[in-house]
Write an enzyme that holds these catalytic residues in place. Structure first.
Site, PDB file in Angstrom:
ATOM      1  NE  ARG A  79      38.979 -10.629 -14.419  1.00  0.00           N
ATOM      2  CZ  ARG A  79      39.839  -9.633 -14.232  1.00  0.00           C
ATOM      3  NH1 ARG A  79      41.101  -9.759 -14.545  1.00  0.00           N
ATOM      4  NH2 ARG A  79      39.436  -8.495 -13.694  1.00  0.00           N
ATOM      5  CE  LYS A  91      45.609 -15.090 -17.592  1.00  0.00           C
ATOM      6  NZ  LYS A  91      44.696 -13.954 -17.658  1.00  0.00           N
ATOM      7  NE  ARG A 112      52.829   3.038  -9.311  1.00  0.00           N
ATOM      8  CZ  ARG A 112      53.003   3.558  -8.088  1.00  0.00           C
ATOM      9  NH1 ARG A 112      54.090   4.232  -7.774  1.00  0.00           N
ATOM     10  NH2 ARG A 112      52.094   3.390  -7.158  1.00  0.00           N
TER      11      ARG A 112
HETATM   12  C1  BTN Z   1      41.212 -14.659 -18.326  1.00  0.00           C
HETATM   13  O1  BTN Z   1      42.256 -14.802 -17.697  1.00  0.00           O
HETATM   14  O2  BTN Z   1      41.018 -13.675 -19.030  1.00  0.00           O
HETATM   15  C2  BTN Z   1      40.149 -15.732 -18.224  1.00  0.00           C
HETATM   16  C3  BTN Z   1      40.324 -16.827 -19.242  1.00  0.00           C
HETATM   17  C4  BTN Z   1      39.287 -17.920 -19.110  1.00  0.00           C
HETATM   18  C5  BTN Z   1      39.380 -18.918 -20.235  1.00  0.00           C
HETATM   19  C6  BTN Z   1      38.462 -20.092 -20.025  1.00  0.00           C
HETATM   20  S1  BTN Z   1      38.791 -21.400 -21.163  1.00  0.00           S
HETATM   21  C7  BTN Z   1      37.354 -22.215 -20.663  1.00  0.00           C
HETATM   22  C8  BTN Z   1      36.281 -21.173 -20.445  1.00  0.00           C
HETATM   23  N1  BTN Z   1      35.586 -20.882 -21.670  1.00  0.00           N
HETATM   24  C9  BTN Z   1      35.807 -19.639 -22.096  1.00  0.00           C
HETATM   25  O3  BTN Z   1      35.337 -19.137 -23.137  1.00  0.00           O
HETATM   26  N2  BTN Z   1      36.618 -18.998 -21.246  1.00  0.00           N
HETATM   27  C10 BTN Z   1      36.975 -19.839 -20.127  1.00  0.00           C
END
Ligand code: BTN
Length: 331
Positions: A126, A193, A329
């Site tokens: 993201r 995470k 925070r």
């Molecule tokens: C996040 O938390 O930022 C989202 C991560 C998402 C990763 C997955 S791996 C499979 C799919 N292909 C990608 O390029 N991204 C998602």
């Protein structure tokens, strides 16, 4: 010659890793005989293992031995555990991004498709972040799913997907360790995470909204591999000490995800309110949020009917946020 960015899983690599699965040494000659390939062919496979940073030991006169078990992804095995669910699963050895691969897929739009890869060279997360995707360790999963809804009806989808991932992981590790969700869709265990979700919505056509749901789950990653990850992270193996066969987890994930998507199609986000409340990591906490370039802080009040995060700001007003990067925070 330019290296190919998309490779289907090399069947000799699969056979080699099956052979080495017993944890014993195997020499080049016996590997060649079993796989019915030349010494040169064996050498190329061993080079591939090196290039993919698979940990193995080689000893003169004895051959090669894996340092830890590695069971590769196997589309047929996953399909068999799912029974008759109509679904096309593709397993790749290497791809830039499984999301990107499915976005470019020319398959009929009403078909549900899954793409898994052993590694990604440009895994994306993201907010334009990258997703660390080394070979053979984790799950890099994407599903292209056709919704008979227009785009405006899909808000909240990413929360529902996160709930299905959290439920899957709880099924795998047991329910004594509650998996939490940090809005909108970070999957958190013991404050770290374990999985992330990237949903990419494609244009509508013929009454369908095409959605590519990307899920990355840290499975057999351990402390030794933590370069390239900037935030505190966890993995199934870090929590339980178990080295997992990822195929079983993928089957569980697909089955849970499909059932959650089905429920979402029929009943929308309201059907998941209680489940979200049980997993909501931020609820009642002091939160900082970056929305665009604008920082906000307030006390998290849960989500609204669209799945937006509701914050109680310092002046007592409530404000909903449709996207952004949240952090707790520091007190
Ligand atoms: C996040 O938390 O930022 C989202 C991560 C998402 C990763 C997955 S791996 C499979 C799919 N292909 C990608 O390029 N991204 C998602």
């Amino acid at each position: 010659m330019k290296a190919k960015t998309t490779l289907v899983l090399n069947q000799n690599l699969v056979k080699l890793l099956r052979l080495l699965q017993d944890g014993q040494y195997h020499d080049g000659t016996s590997i060649g005989k079993t796989l019915n390939i030349t010494r040169g062919g064996v050498w190329k496979l061993i080079k591939k293992l090196e290039q993919y940073q698979v940990a193995f030991t080689s000893m003169k006169g004895k051959g090669y031995q894996l340092n830890e078990p590695l069971i590769l992804l196997d589309g047929e095995k996953i399909q068999n555990s799912l029974g008759k669910i109509p679904l096309k699963i593709e397993v790749l050895e290497k791809v830039d991004s499984t999301n990107q691969y499915l976005k470019l897929s020319q398959a009929p739009i009403e078909e549900v498709r899954v793409c898994l890869s052993e590694m990604q060279t440009k895994g994306r997360g993201r907010l334009n972040r990258s997703w660390y995707s080394p070979f053979g360790k984790n799950i890099y999963f994407s599903m292209r799913y056709p919704f008979q809804k227009d785009l405006s009806e899909l808000s909240g989808l990413s929360l529902v997907v996160a709930l299905s991932v959290a439920h899957t992981l709880n099924t795998i590790i047991g329910f004594q360790e509650k998996i939490k969700l940090k809005w909108p869709n970070d999957v958190i265990v013991q404050g770290e995470k374990m999985a992330g979700i990237l949903i990419e919505i494609q244009a509508e056509s013929n009454g369908f909204s095409q959605v590519v749901i990307g899920i990355g789950i840290n499975v057999n990653e351990t402390d030794a591999d933590q370069n390239n990850i900037t935030q505190p992270w966890s993995s199934l193996k870090k929590i339980t000490g178990i080295n997992y066969d990822r195929n079983g987890i993928c089957a569980e994930l697909i089955s849970k995800l499909l059932s959650y998507l089905q429920r979402f199609s029929v009943s929308g986000l309201s059907d998941f309110n209680t489940e979200w409340q049980e997993r909501d990591l931020l609820f009642g906490k002091a939160v900082e949020l970056m929305s665009g370039n604008q920082p906000y802080s307030g006390i998290a009040q849960g989500i609204d009917a669209q799945g937006h995060l509701v914050l109680k700001l310092a002046d007592g007003s409530l404000k909903g946020f449709s996207s952004g990067d949240t952090s707790l925070r520091k007190q």
